[in-house]
Design a protein around this motif. Structure first.
Motif, short mmCIF file in Angstrom:
data_model
loop_
_atom_site.label_atom_id
_atom_site.label_comp_id
_atom_site.label_asym_id
_atom_site.label_seq_id
_atom_site.Cartn_x
_atom_site.Cartn_y
_atom_site.Cartn_z
N THR A 137 0.81 -1.22 0.00
CA THR A 137 0.00 0.00 0.00
C THR A 137 0.84 1.27 0.00
OG1 THR A 137 -0.14 0.27 2.43
CG2 THR A 137 -1.70 -1.25 1.39
N ARG A 138 2.16 1.13 0.11
CA ARG A 138 3.04 2.30 0.24
C ARG A 138 3.57 2.75 -1.12
NH1 ARG A 138 1.20 4.58 3.88
NH2 ARG A 138 3.10 5.77 4.35
N ALA A 139 3.68 4.06 -1.26
CA ALA A 139 4.08 4.64 -2.55
C ALA A 139 5.48 4.23 -2.97
CB ALA A 139 3.97 6.17 -2.47
N TRP A 140 6.44 4.30 -2.04
CA TRP A 140 7.83 4.06 -2.41
C TRP A 140 8.11 2.61 -2.79
CZ3 TRP A 140 10.70 7.87 -3.84
CH2 TRP A 140 10.52 9.14 -3.27
N THR A 141 7.33 1.67 -2.26
CA THR A 141 7.64 0.26 -2.51
C THR A 141 7.29 -0.19 -3.93
OG1 THR A 141 5.52 -0.42 -1.53
CG2 THR A 141 7.45 -0.37 -0.08
N LEU A 142 6.56 0.64 -4.67
CA LEU A 142 6.25 0.28 -6.07
C LEU A 142 7.54 0.16 -6.87
CD1 LEU A 142 4.31 -0.21 -8.41
CD2 LEU A 142 4.14 2.28 -8.69
N GLN A 143 8.38 1.19 -6.83
CA GLN A 143 9.63 1.12 -7.59
C GLN A 143 10.59 0.10 -6.99
OE1 GLN A 143 11.57 4.93 -7.66
NE2 GLN A 143 12.14 4.90 -5.50
N GLU A 144 10.46 -0.15 -5.69
CA GLU A 144 11.34 -1.12 -5.04
C GLU A 144 11.00 -2.55 -5.46
OE1 GLU A 144 10.95 -0.11 -0.89
OE2 GLU A 144 11.56 1.98 -1.29
N LEU A 145 9.77 -2.76 -5.91
CA LEU A 145 9.36 -4.05 -6.46
C LEU A 145 9.79 -4.20 -7.92
CD1 LEU A 145 7.71 -6.71 -6.46
CD2 LEU A 145 5.67 -5.33 -6.94
N ILE A 146 9.70 -3.12 -8.67
CA ILE A 146 9.92 -3.18 -10.11
C ILE A 146 11.39 -3.05 -10.51
CG2 ILE A 146 9.47 -1.94 -12.28
CD1 ILE A 146 6.68 -1.30 -11.17
N ALA A 147 12.11 -2.12 -9.89
CA ALA A 147 13.45 -1.76 -10.37
C ALA A 147 14.51 -2.87 -10.24
CB ALA A 147 13.93 -0.50 -9.67
N PRO A 148 14.63 -3.54 -9.09
CA PRO A 148 15.73 -4.52 -8.93
C PRO A 148 15.52 -5.76 -9.78
CG PRO A 148 14.83 -3.83 -6.79
CD PRO A 148 13.86 -3.40 -7.84
N ARG A 149 16.62 -6.34 -10.20
CA ARG A 149 16.55 -7.61 -10.93
C ARG A 149 16.17 -8.74 -9.99
NH1 ARG A 149 22.50 -7.03 -13.03
NH2 ARG A 149 22.49 -5.87 -11.08
N SER A 150 16.72 -8.71 -8.78
CA SER A 150 16.47 -9.77 -7.80
C SER A 150 15.78 -9.18 -6.58
CB SER A 150 17.80 -10.42 -7.37
OG SER A 150 17.59 -11.33 -6.31
N VAL A 151 14.54 -9.60 -6.34
CA VAL A 151 13.77 -9.16 -5.17
C VAL A 151 13.34 -10.39 -4.39
CG1 VAL A 151 11.74 -7.89 -4.35
CG2 VAL A 151 12.89 -7.16 -6.45
N GLU A 152 13.75 -10.47 -3.13
CA GLU A 152 13.43 -11.61 -2.29
C GLU A 152 12.58 -11.15 -1.10
OE1 GLU A 152 17.05 -13.58 -1.22
OE2 GLU A 152 17.61 -14.00 -3.30
N PHE A 153 11.58 -11.94 -0.76
CA PHE A 153 10.64 -11.58 0.30
C PHE A 153 10.91 -12.41 1.57
CE2 PHE A 153 8.77 -10.37 -3.65
CZ PHE A 153 8.07 -9.20 -3.39
N PHE A 154 10.89 -11.72 2.71
CA PHE A 154 11.18 -12.35 4.00
C PHE A 154 10.11 -12.00 5.03
CE2 PHE A 154 15.15 -12.10 1.77
CZ PHE A 154 15.84 -13.24 2.12
N SER A 155 9.82 -12.96 5.89
CA SER A 155 8.86 -12.74 6.97
C SER A 155 9.54 -11.98 8.11
CB SER A 155 8.35 -14.08 7.50
OG SER A 155 9.39 -14.74 8.24
N GLN A 156 8.75 -11.62 9.12
CA GLN A 156 9.29 -10.92 10.28
C GLN A 156 10.27 -11.79 11.06
OE1 GLN A 156 6.10 -11.52 13.84
NE2 GLN A 156 5.36 -10.24 12.13
#
Length: 252
Positions: A137-156
């Motif tokens: 829902t956050r504005a800045w995370t849109l480019q943070e999802l799209i721009a990098p070649r490698s995006v990895e998701f981690f839990s808390q």
């Protein structure tokens, strides 16, 4: 660009790199209360270990080390936000910084893998929380999802949930962004309207950032005027998009 450097357990802030930048990882996250995050001033003064936000910095440094990287970037403490010139340069460079990162780690503070074992992470247990995560829902995370070649998701709990490619269908369902974009399709191949739609329901703490966070999405640079308000920021952004589009047509 200023980086964090982790070597032999010692964490330090580097000089401001202007030319050669060593390989680095980059963190994507959602901000908590300003008083909880580790700022540039906190880091310089050494007053950060007891702050809640230090947990994310520790996670990023350890994960980067596992991936063979000594350097990493975290927005809360790698930018001196009291320096307007540095802040403006950082925001106008942000898309490129994420694009050039070797790894981008998404730390999801509201997604838990509690109840799972390390041997078997059940997607059915964490997927509902991922779908509802504030990160989307956050504005800045849109480019943070799209721009990098490698995006990895981690839990808390720092457990890896997957990456941009393995989760591409789920990410498409959540964001509406075409799978082809996660596979590297150039943004210029998509319409202005499509890209604007991805950001339509995203918000930022400072309303002007809802426009400024789209600069990289449209390959633009623009002076920041905090205090101008969301409407004026978008008027300037749309003007820049229009001028850029005309220039591309002329050059093309």
């Amino acid at each position: 660009m200023r980086l964090l450097h982790l070597e032999s357990g010692n964490l330090s802030l580097t000089e401001d790199y202007t030319e050669y930048v060593p390989p680095y990882a980059i963190l994507s996250h959602t901000w908590g209360k300003d008083t909880e995050e580790v700022t540039f001033d906190d880091f310089k003064a050494g007053n950060y270990i007891d702050k809640t936000g230090y947990t994310k910095i520790q996670f990023c440094g350890k994960q980067a080390a596992r991936d063979g990287l000594q350097y990493f970037w975290v927005d809360t403490c790698c930018i001196n936000k009291s320096n307007y010139t540095e802040l403006s340069e950082a925001i106008n460079s942000m898309f490129r910084w994420y694009q050039n990162a070797v790894k981008c780690y998404v730390y999801l503070s509201d997604v838990s893998t509690r109840g799972n074992t390390k041997e078997s992470l059940s997607r059915s247990l964490w997927e509902p929380e991922l779908r509802q995560s504030r990160w989307f829902t956050r504005a800045w995370t849109l480019q943070e999802l799209i721009a990098p070649r490698s995006v990895e998701f981690f839990s808390q709990e720092d457990e890896r949930l997957g990456d941009k490619r393995s989760l591409e269908l789920l990410l498409h369902e959540i964001t509406g962004i075409p799978v082809e974009v996660f596979q590297g399709k150039p943004l210029i191949k998509l319409t202005i309207e499509e890209r604007m739609l991805w950001a339509a329901k995203r918000t930022a703490k400072r309303k002007e950032d809802e426009a400024y966070s789209l600069l990289g999405i449209f390959d633009l640079h623009m002076p920041l005027i905090y205090g101008e308000g969301r409407e004026n920021a978008f008027i300037r952004l749309e003007r820049e998009i229009s001028e850029h589009s005309k220039a591309v047509i002329i050059v093309g």
